[in-house]
Design an enzyme around this catalytic site. Structure first.
Site, PDB file in Angstrom:
ATOM      1  NE  ARG A   4      21.157  13.329  21.599  1.00 46.47           N
ATOM      2  CZ  ARG A   4      22.058  14.087  21.654  1.00 46.47           C
ATOM      3  NH1 ARG A   4      22.526  14.712  20.549  1.00 46.47           N
ATOM      4  NH2 ARG A   4      23.055  14.163  22.469  1.00 46.47           N
ATOM      5  CE  LYS A  36      11.907  23.451  35.448  1.00 47.08           C
ATOM      6  NZ  LYS A  36      13.012  22.813  36.324  1.00 47.08           N
ATOM      7  CG  ASP A  48      14.171  22.718  32.842  1.00 44.99           C
ATOM      8  OD1 ASP A  48      14.538  22.612  33.937  1.00 44.99           O
ATOM      9  OD2 ASP A  48      13.207  22.055  32.178  1.00 44.99           O
ATOM     10  CB  ALA A  78      14.091  11.998  28.599  1.00 38.94           C
ATOM     11  NE  ARG A  94      21.140  21.547  26.532  1.00 35.94           N
ATOM     12  CZ  ARG A  94      21.908  22.497  25.697  1.00 35.94           C
ATOM     13  NH1 ARG A  94      23.178  22.523  25.902  1.00 35.94           N
ATOM     14  NH2 ARG A  94      21.229  23.207  25.098  1.00 35.94           N
ATOM     15  N   GLY A 122      21.942  12.979  29.623  1.00 34.88           N
ATOM     16  CA  GLY A 122      22.128  11.631  29.539  1.00 34.88           C
ATOM     17  C   GLY A 122      23.318  11.163  28.614  1.00 34.88           C
ATOM     18  CG  ASP A 181      16.476  10.501  23.065  1.00 37.89           C
ATOM     19  OD1 ASP A 181      17.487  11.239  23.756  1.00 37.89           O
ATOM     20  OD2 ASP A 181      15.935  11.148  22.604  1.00 37.89           O
ATOM     21  CB  ALA A 202      13.847  12.423  34.184  1.00 34.00           C
TER      22      ALA A 202
HETATM   23  N1  PHE Z   1      17.166  22.493  35.023  1.00 36.74           N
HETATM   24  C1  PHE Z   1      17.730  22.964  36.136  1.00 36.74           C
HETATM   25  C2  PHE Z   1      17.007  22.081  37.106  1.00 36.74           C
HETATM   26  O1  PHE Z   1      15.819  21.616  37.041  1.00 36.74           O
HETATM   27  C3  PHE Z   1      17.468  24.308  36.446  1.00 36.74           C
HETATM   28  C4  PHE Z   1      18.496  25.196  36.825  1.00 36.74           C
HETATM   29  C5  PHE Z   1      19.962  24.762  36.384  1.00 36.74           C
HETATM   30  C6  PHE Z   1      18.386  26.372  37.078  1.00 36.74           C
HETATM   31  C7  PHE Z   1      20.817  25.663  36.736  1.00 36.74           C
HETATM   32  C8  PHE Z   1      19.671  27.320  37.564  1.00 36.74           C
HETATM   33  C9  PHE Z   1      20.592  26.700  37.080  1.00 36.74           C
HETATM   34  O2  PHE Z   1      17.488  21.837  38.421  1.00 36.74           O
END
Ligand code: PHE
Length: 343
Positions: free
Chosen positions: A199, A73, A109, A228, A174, A176, A194, A250
């Site tokens: 929203r 991450k 993300d 969220a 996005r 939700g 939200d 989430a």
């Molecule tokens: N935000 C996504 C997750 O938590 C991360 C992600 C999505 C990474 C698409 C690579 C491709 O799962």
């Protein structure tokens, strides 16, 4: 918590000056994947904490989704909510990712989207979900959540039918917003909220009843759907819940592992977020890396429902929480292949 990450980088962005954290939790199954989060943190160390927890969750998520990848991450700890040079930040992220040489690939993300991935892509190839690649992953994440919700109501109420069931969607970003639309289309009653009042229009346009976040979180509904930020389930919030189940996209919904026991004790079924939220990575990785067809990808995403059903069943049979059953399975799947015995 014990330190069990493979590699953690904290760098001061050369252009932005912001702390850029990239945590690679594991590459036991393959290169690490995980999105890039852009968020305000009072203290950058909280951003580091988040990156450590979120990257570990990605290892479980990838393993449970059947992907040959580990978890990572990126967190950019913004010092304040003010404006900043977005391109500079994204290029800083790209340089850190590129320097890792492919051990980790990033993606969207909280706080980032496909256009940001295109900017990161100007300086590194280790990035998913560019508009020129698999693009927006949120419809796929939402499709995976829908499969999970069917498994949850099947387990809890004996039928996978969503029509007539009630849902409280916490967060209309996005993912939700897609969920609100898909749920009302399936004939469900949907309450939505939200922290961002703007929203409301999209939630109501999709047929939801708008309310404030506290009312939404404590509503008497069949399923609460956290969509969220994480940490929504705590020793303080769980006693006030009036839902039969909690399942949503989430990440890191539990503030601490023991909160799973509190939910279990109250008879509330909690579907582990690492299983529910995997549609996005499945879509990105299966289509971009493994060149699967849209129908193959869709089948994998529907499979989230089967994986979850299996975990809920195993939890019931062995008398443990779904969280414990999921982490048992993830640990088993993420175990590196045993070394060959010397001859
Ligand atoms: N935000 C996504 C997750 O938590 C991360 C992600 C999505 C990474 C698409 C690579 C491709 O799962």
């Amino acid at each position: 918590m014990p330190f069990n990450h493979q590699h953690v980088v904290v760098e001061r962005g050369t252009r932005s000056g912001f702390p850029i954290v990239v945590a690679v939790h594991s590459t036991a199954l393959g290169p690490a994947i995980g999105g890039c989060r852009l968020a305000v943190y009072g203290d950058w160390r909280d951003g580091l904490d988040d990156a450590l927890r979120l990257s570990a969750a990605m290892t479980s998520k990838a393993a449970l989704a059947g992907l040959p990848h580990g978890g990572g991450k990126t967190v950019v700890a913004l010092p304040s909510a003010g404006t900043f040079d977005r391109r500079a930040v994204l290029h800083d992220v790209a340089d850190v990712v590129e320097a890792l040489g492919g051990v980790y690939s990033t993606g969207p993300d909280v706080g980032t989207g496909p256009d940001d991935m295109a900017v990161i892509g100007e300086r590194t190839g280790h990035v998913f979900c560019r508009p020129s690649g698999s693009g927006d992953s949120s419809p796929a994440t939402a499709a995976g959540v829908m499969a999970a919700l069917r498994a949850v109501v099947q387990n809890r109420f004996g039928s996978a039918e969503l029509a007539g069931r009630s849902f409280a969607v916490l967060g209309v970003g996005r993912v939700g917003a897609h969920l609100v639309r898909l749920l009302t289309a399936a004939g469900a009653r949907v309450l939505a909220s939200d922290v961002d009042g703007s929203r409301r229009t999209v939630a109501e346009a999709h047929g939801a009843t708008w309310t404030d976040p506290l009312t939404c979180r404590t509503a008497e509904v069949d399923v609460l759907v956290p969509a969220a930020l994480g940490g929504v389930l705590t020793a303080t919030t769980v006693p006030a819940l009036r839902c039969a189940a909690v399942a949503g996209p989430a990440n890191n919904q539990l503030d601490a592992p023991a909160t799973a026991d509190l939910l279990h004790g109250r008879g509330i079924l909690w579907a582990p977020d690492v299983v529910v939220s995997a549609g996005g990575i499945i879509h990105a990785i299966a289509s971009e890396l493994h060149h699967e067809s849209p129908s193959q990808v869709a089948a994998r995403i529907t499979g989230i429902g089967d994986t979850l059903a299996g975990i809920l069943e195993a939890a019931r049979e062995t008398g443990v929480t779904p969280a414990a059953a999921a982490s048992r399975l993830a640990g088993f799947l993420a175990e590196p292949p045993a070394a060959l015995a010397p001859v």
